[in-house]
Design a protein around this motif. Structure first.
Motif, PDB file in Angstrom:
ATOM      1  N   SER A 189       0.829  -1.205   0.000  1.00 57.90           N
ATOM      2  CA  SER A 189       0.000   0.000   0.000  1.00 57.90           C
ATOM      3  C   SER A 189       0.862   1.254   0.000  1.00 57.90           C
ATOM      4  N   GLY A 190       1.965   1.197   0.732  1.00 58.81           N
ATOM      5  CA  GLY A 190       2.865   2.348   0.763  1.00 58.81           C
ATOM      6  C   GLY A 190       3.462   2.650  -0.597  1.00 58.81           C
ATOM      7  N   ARG A 191       3.761   1.594  -1.376  1.00 55.80           N
ATOM      8  CA  ARG A 191       4.343   1.809  -2.701  1.00 55.80           C
ATOM      9  C   ARG A 191       3.322   2.418  -3.670  1.00 55.80           C
ATOM     10  N   VAL A 192       2.050   2.078  -3.489  1.00 59.92           N
ATOM     11  CA  VAL A 192       1.009   2.539  -4.411  1.00 59.92           C
ATOM     12  C   VAL A 192       0.410   3.866  -3.950  1.00 59.92           C
ATOM     13  N   ARG A 193       0.609   4.209  -2.693  1.00 60.47           N
ATOM     14  CA  ARG A 193      -0.078   5.356  -2.089  1.00 60.47           C
ATOM     15  C   ARG A 193       0.223   6.668  -2.809  1.00 60.47           C
ATOM     16  N   ARG A 194       1.482   6.877  -3.212  1.00 56.27           N
ATOM     17  CA  ARG A 194       1.828   8.143  -3.878  1.00 56.27           C
ATOM     18  C   ARG A 194       1.081   8.285  -5.202  1.00 56.27           C
ATOM     19  N   ARG A 195       1.019   7.182  -5.975  1.00 56.57           N
ATOM     20  CA  ARG A 195       0.295   7.252  -7.244  1.00 56.57           C
ATOM     21  C   ARG A 195      -1.195   7.471  -7.001  1.00 56.57           C
ATOM     22  N   ALA A 196      -1.724   6.869  -5.942  1.00 56.46           N
ATOM     23  CA  ALA A 196      -3.144   7.058  -5.629  1.00 56.46           C
ATOM     24  C   ALA A 196      -3.447   8.526  -5.385  1.00 56.46           C
ATOM     25  N   LYS A 197      -2.516   9.239  -4.728  1.00 56.39           N
ATOM     26  CA  LYS A 197      -2.716  10.671  -4.491  1.00 56.39           C
ATOM     27  C   LYS A 197      -2.694  11.464  -5.789  1.00 56.39           C
TER      28      LYS A 197
ATOM     29  N   VAL B  65      -3.514  10.221  -8.832  1.00 57.86           N
ATOM     30  CA  VAL B  65      -4.632   9.830  -9.698  1.00 57.86           C
ATOM     31  C   VAL B  65      -5.961  10.315  -9.151  1.00 57.86           C
ATOM     32  N   LEU B  66      -6.139  10.209  -7.824  1.00 61.37           N
ATOM     33  CA  LEU B  66      -7.410  10.568  -7.188  1.00 61.37           C
ATOM     34  C   LEU B  66      -7.179  11.771  -6.266  1.00 61.37           C
ATOM     35  N   ALA B  67      -7.588  12.923  -6.708  1.00 66.08           N
ATOM     36  CA  ALA B  67      -7.327  14.149  -5.949  1.00 66.08           C
ATOM     37  C   ALA B  67      -8.154  14.240  -4.675  1.00 66.08           C
ATOM     38  N   SER B  68      -9.337  13.650  -4.694  1.00 65.98           N
ATOM     39  CA  SER B  68     -10.242  13.760  -3.556  1.00 65.98           C
ATOM     40  C   SER B  68      -9.908  12.725  -2.483  1.00 65.98           C
ATOM     41  N   LEU B  69      -9.871  13.174  -1.223  1.00 64.89           N
ATOM     42  CA  LEU B  69      -9.629  12.272  -0.105  1.00 64.89           C
ATOM     43  C   LEU B  69     -10.708  11.194  -0.018  1.00 64.89           C
ATOM     44  N   SER B  70     -11.961  11.579  -0.251  1.00 63.84           N
ATOM     45  CA  SER B  70     -13.060  10.609  -0.187  1.00 63.84           C
ATOM     46  C   SER B  70     -12.936   9.559  -1.289  1.00 63.84           C
ATOM     47  N   ASP B  71     -12.471   9.969  -2.486  1.00 62.75           N
ATOM     48  CA  ASP B  71     -12.274   9.007  -3.577  1.00 62.75           C
ATOM     49  C   ASP B  71     -11.166   8.019  -3.235  1.00 62.75           C
ATOM     50  N   ARG B  72     -10.078   8.522  -2.641  1.00 59.16           N
ATOM     51  CA  ARG B  72      -8.974   7.633  -2.263  1.00 59.16           C
ATOM     52  C   ARG B  72      -9.410   6.676  -1.168  1.00 59.16           C
ATOM     53  N   ARG B  73     -10.152   7.189  -0.189  1.00 63.41           N
ATOM     54  CA  ARG B  73     -10.632   6.318   0.884  1.00 63.41           C
ATOM     55  C   ARG B  73     -11.520   5.213   0.329  1.00 63.41           C
ATOM     56  N   ARG B  74     -12.400   5.573  -0.582  1.00 62.81           N
ATOM     57  CA  ARG B  74     -13.297   4.588  -1.193  1.00 62.81           C
ATOM     58  C   ARG B  74     -12.506   3.537  -1.991  1.00 62.81           C
ATOM     59  N   PHE B  75     -11.481   3.993  -2.702  1.00 57.07           N
ATOM     60  CA  PHE B  75     -10.640   3.055  -3.464  1.00 57.07           C
ATOM     61  C   PHE B  75      -9.966   2.042  -2.546  1.00 57.07           C
ATOM     62  N   TRP B  76      -9.345   2.541  -1.463  1.00 56.19           N
ATOM     63  CA  TRP B  76      -8.622   1.643  -0.566  1.00 56.19           C
ATOM     64  C   TRP B  76      -9.571   0.707   0.171  1.00 56.19           C
TER      65      TRP B  76
ATOM     66  N   GLU C 288       0.394  -5.654  -6.938  1.00 52.45           N
ATOM     67  CA  GLU C 288       0.667  -4.245  -7.237  1.00 52.45           C
ATOM     68  C   GLU C 288       0.068  -3.855  -8.590  1.00 52.45           C
ATOM     69  N   GLN C 289       0.182  -4.766  -9.557  1.00 46.30           N
ATOM     70  CA  GLN C 289      -0.411  -4.496 -10.868  1.00 46.30           C
ATOM     71  C   GLN C 289      -1.925  -4.364 -10.757  1.00 46.30           C
ATOM     72  N   TRP C 290      -2.540  -5.226  -9.952  1.00 49.10           N
ATOM     73  CA  TRP C 290      -3.995  -5.191  -9.768  1.00 49.10           C
ATOM     74  C   TRP C 290      -4.421  -3.859  -9.152  1.00 49.10           C
ATOM     75  N   LEU C 291      -3.667  -3.376  -8.172  1.00 51.06           N
ATOM     76  CA  LEU C 291      -3.992  -2.093  -7.550  1.00 51.06           C
ATOM     77  C   LEU C 291      -3.852  -0.945  -8.541  1.00 51.06           C
ATOM     78  N   ASN C 292      -2.793  -0.973  -9.334  1.00 55.54           N
ATOM     79  CA  ASN C 292      -2.597   0.102 -10.306  1.00 55.54           C
ATOM     80  C   ASN C 292      -3.693   0.096 -11.378  1.00 55.54           C
ATOM     81  N   GLU C 293      -4.110  -1.091 -11.795  1.00 54.60           N
ATOM     82  CA  GLU C 293      -5.219  -1.178 -12.746  1.00 54.60           C
ATOM     83  C   GLU C 293      -6.508  -0.664 -12.109  1.00 54.60           C
ATOM     84  N   GLY C 294      -6.684  -0.963 -10.819  1.00 56.77           N
ATOM     85  CA  GLY C 294      -7.854  -0.458 -10.106  1.00 56.77           C
ATOM     86  C   GLY C 294      -7.853   1.060 -10.012  1.00 56.77           C
ATOM     87  N   LEU C 295      -6.662   1.638  -9.859  1.00 53.43           N
ATOM     88  CA  LEU C 295      -6.561   3.098  -9.833  1.00 53.43           C
ATOM     89  C   LEU C 295      -6.957   3.704 -11.175  1.00 53.43           C
TER      90      LEU C 295
END
Length: 221
Positions: free
Chosen positions: A156-164, A166-177, A199-206
């Protein structure tokens, strides 16, 4: 609340450990696991300390208040009441956090019971009032927390920066995780230790989540 739970970053920081027996050995293992720079004061050491050769400084002497110079944390783990008392009084006079093992009344901090799924760490304490109950709680929690939990946190730590990004909204990121952590697909990949696939699955989900996020503009409202 008798104690404020805190997680102290001890990497490279000086800690004084007084004692060379089995109890001191257990505390040394914990402190070294946290990266502390230990000075160990004791005339004698248990043979098991040799497994940590080169990872601590040994002062082969009885405790002297001068040993406190430059330390940020002090642990007394001896069976000598006179030595423990001197450690407590000397450290307290200097405003240092001090722990006397199995003596919470004369400790400004205590060691909790720890469940280590690094970087996930769970700590349980009763403030020294019910150690057997705490042990039972720790065993129950250990059985509930999966072994791969630490790996999942690292992923999660490795993907977290990209999640920020890709998804600007805190609520969108929370929903994704929340969706990701509840997914049987992710759980299956981690169960097989397929970290690359996870990791690939998470990035595709993003990427999918980004396309689902839209913008609503109210005209004339």
């Amino acid at each position: 609340m008798d104690y404020l739970p805190m997680f102290a970053r001890l990497e490279g920081r000086p800690v004084l450990l007084v004692g060379g027996g089995e109890v001191a050995l257990r505390k040394a293992r914990l402190l070294l696991a946290a990266g502390a720079r230990i000075t160990l004061v004791s005339p004698m050491l248990e043979p098991e300390f040799h497994e940590f050769a080169g990872r601590f400084t040994h002062v082969a002497a009885r405790f002297d208040p001068a040993h406190l110079a430059g330390q940020i944390l002090v642990v007394a783990a001896t069976d000598d009441l006179e030595v423990n008392t001197l450690v407590y009084q000397s450290a307290t006079e200097r405003g240092l956090f001090v722990n006397l093992v199995d003596d919470p009344e004369r400790s400004s901090f205590i060691f909790p019971s720890i469940i280590d799924r690094s970087p996930i760490v769970v700590a349980v304490s009763s403030g020294g009032k019910a150690p057997v109950l705490v042990r039972l709680l720790r065993e129950r929690l250990e059985s509930l927390l999966p072994r791969h939990l630490g790996g999942l946190a690292e992923l999660s730590g490795r993907v977290r920066r990209r999640a920020k990004q890709v998804l600007a909204s805190l609520s969108d990121r929370r929903r994704f995780w929340e969706r990701a952590f509840a997914s049987n697909t992710l759980a299956g990949l981690i169960e097989k230790a397929d970290w690359q696939g996870a990791e690939q699955w998470l990035n595709e989900g993003l990427d999918k989540a980004r396309t689902e996020v839209g913008e609503v503009v109210l005209v004339g409202a």
